[in-house]
Write an enzyme that holds these catalytic residues in place. Structure first.
Site, PDB file in Angstrom:
ATOM      1  N   GLN A  97      28.785  69.938   5.429  1.00 53.13           N
ATOM      2  CA  GLN A  97      29.656  68.813   5.062  1.00 53.13           C
ATOM      3  C   GLN A  97      29.311  67.609   5.934  1.00 53.13           C
ATOM      4  O   GLN A  97      29.255  67.726   7.169  1.00 53.13           O
ATOM      5  CB  GLN A  97      31.129  69.190   5.231  1.00 53.13           C
ATOM      6  CG  GLN A  97      32.082  68.111   4.710  1.00 53.13           C
ATOM      7  CD  GLN A  97      33.555  68.527   4.757  1.00 53.13           C
ATOM      8  OE1 GLN A  97      33.892  69.610   5.243  1.00 53.13           O
ATOM      9  NE2 GLN A  97      34.415  67.656   4.244  1.00 53.13           N
ATOM     10  N   SER A  98      29.062  66.483   5.293  1.00 52.19           N
ATOM     11  CA  SER A  98      28.726  65.265   6.033  1.00 52.19           C
ATOM     12  C   SER A  98      29.735  64.151   5.809  1.00 52.19           C
ATOM     13  O   SER A  98      29.822  63.224   6.619  1.00 52.19           O
ATOM     14  CB  SER A  98      27.319  64.779   5.650  1.00 52.19           C
ATOM     15  OG  SER A  98      27.243  64.451   4.284  1.00 52.19           O
ATOM     16  N   HIS A 103      35.476  66.840  -1.356  1.00 51.07           N
ATOM     17  CA  HIS A 103      34.763  66.571  -2.611  1.00 51.07           C
ATOM     18  C   HIS A 103      34.116  67.845  -3.108  1.00 51.07           C
ATOM     19  O   HIS A 103      33.622  68.660  -2.325  1.00 51.07           O
ATOM     20  CB  HIS A 103      33.702  65.480  -2.436  1.00 51.07           C
ATOM     21  CG  HIS A 103      32.751  65.728  -1.308  1.00 51.07           C
ATOM     22  ND1 HIS A 103      33.087  65.473   0.006  1.00 51.07           N
ATOM     23  CD2 HIS A 103      31.502  66.241  -1.278  1.00 51.07           C
ATOM     24  CE1 HIS A 103      32.079  65.797   0.785  1.00 51.07           C
ATOM     25  NE2 HIS A 103      31.096  66.281   0.048  1.00 51.07           N
ATOM     26  N   HIS A 105      30.939  69.225  -5.188  1.00 46.86           N
ATOM     27  CA  HIS A 105      29.645  68.959  -5.818  1.00 46.86           C
ATOM     28  C   HIS A 105      29.612  69.739  -7.132  1.00 46.86           C
ATOM     29  O   HIS A 105      29.921  70.930  -7.151  1.00 46.86           O
ATOM     30  CB  HIS A 105      28.493  69.472  -4.948  1.00 46.86           C
ATOM     31  CG  HIS A 105      28.351  68.792  -3.623  1.00 46.86           C
ATOM     32  ND1 HIS A 105      27.463  67.760  -3.407  1.00 46.86           N
ATOM     33  CD2 HIS A 105      28.966  69.019  -2.433  1.00 46.86           C
ATOM     34  CE1 HIS A 105      27.534  67.376  -2.135  1.00 46.86           C
ATOM     35  NE2 HIS A 105      28.432  68.122  -1.518  1.00 46.86           N
TER      36      HIS A 105
HETATM   37  P1  5GP Z   1      28.502  66.694   1.862  1.00 54.44           P
HETATM   38  O1  5GP Z   1      27.227  66.597   2.650  1.00 54.44           O
HETATM   39  O2  5GP Z   1      29.651  66.173   2.686  1.00 54.44           O
HETATM   40  O3  5GP Z   1      28.763  68.036   1.245  1.00 54.44           O
HETATM   41  O4  5GP Z   1      28.327  65.734   0.609  1.00 54.44           O
HETATM   42  C1  5GP Z   1      28.331  64.345   0.724  1.00 54.44           C
HETATM   43  C2  5GP Z   1      27.521  63.823  -0.436  1.00 54.44           C
HETATM   44  O5  5GP Z   1      27.773  62.438  -0.575  1.00 54.44           O
HETATM   45  C3  5GP Z   1      26.005  63.966  -0.245  1.00 54.44           C
HETATM   46  O6  5GP Z   1      25.476  64.798  -1.277  1.00 54.44           O
HETATM   47  C4  5GP Z   1      25.482  62.534  -0.319  1.00 54.44           C
HETATM   48  O7  5GP Z   1      24.270  62.439  -1.022  1.00 54.44           O
HETATM   49  C5  5GP Z   1      26.601  61.807  -1.025  1.00 54.44           C
HETATM   50  N1  5GP Z   1      26.716  60.408  -0.666  1.00 54.44           N
HETATM   51  C6  5GP Z   1      26.612  59.860   0.571  1.00 54.44           C
HETATM   52  N2  5GP Z   1      26.812  58.534   0.522  1.00 54.44           N
HETATM   53  C7  5GP Z   1      27.055  58.232  -0.801  1.00 54.44           C
HETATM   54  C8  5GP Z   1      27.336  57.003  -1.495  1.00 54.44           C
HETATM   55  O8  5GP Z   1      27.426  55.918  -0.928  1.00 54.44           O
HETATM   56  N3  5GP Z   1      27.514  57.081  -2.850  1.00 54.44           N
HETATM   57  C9  5GP Z   1      27.432  58.281  -3.524  1.00 54.44           C
HETATM   58  N4  5GP Z   1      27.635  58.248  -4.852  1.00 54.44           N
HETATM   59  N5  5GP Z   1      27.183  59.450  -2.886  1.00 54.44           N
HETATM   60  C10 5GP Z   1      26.994  59.422  -1.556  1.00 54.44           C
END
Ligand code: 5GP
Ligand code: ZN
Length: 117
Positions: A97-98, A103, A105
């Site tokens: 998670q970043s 959210h 996916h």
């Molecule tokens: P996580 O890493 O937290 O599971 O997912 C965060 C997601 O947000 C990543 O897949 C990344 O590509 C996406 N993401 C990061 N910045 C943005 C942005 O500004 N717009 C969109 N549409 N997605 C983003």
């Protein structure tokens, strides 16, 4: 405690026009991931800030149901996902998670492998 002022997804929800969203409801919105990991890669997020899906479930069960219904509605509207799709909630740093605004996916348009990496 309110949401962090610099939360990327809160800023997107507050600032984006509906045209950037592929779907929205009372509880949730969907948009395309900026760095897609499959031919179709959507993000479905609750409008309100919760750090992950466990916090959302604990704090606002109605919004969690709204989010889960949204996943089904978004997927049903995507031709690319008709043969199946993967739903992933990365939860915590070690899980990848970043962005710490809950959210889902929603990935599809290709065969998925198991186990995930
Ligand atoms: P996580 O890493 O937290 O599971 O997912 C965060 C997601 O947000 C990543 O897949 C990344 O590509 C996406 N993401 C990061 N910045 C943005 C942005 O500004 N717009 C969109 N549409 N997605 C983003
Ligand atoms: Zn947020």
């Amino acid at each position: 405690m309110g949401p962090p002022a610099d939360c990327l997804f809160c800023l997107i929800i507050a600032g984006r026009t509906p045209g950037h969203l592929v779907w929205q409801s009372e509880h949730a919105v969907a948009l395309r991931d900026i760095n897609p990991q499959a031919p179709t890669h959507l993000l479905v997020l609750p409008r309100q800030h919760h750090r992950d899906v466990a916090a959302l479930a604990a704090d606002d069960p109605d919004a969690l149901v709204g989010l889960l219904r949204g996943i089904g509605e978004v997927a049903a509207a995507q031709e690319d996902l008709r043969n199946g799709y993967r739903v992933v909630f990365n939860t915590g740093a070690e899980a990848g998670q970043s962005v710490f605004h809950c959210h889902a996916h929603v990935l599809g348009g290709r065969a998925m492998t198991w186990p995930p990496g």
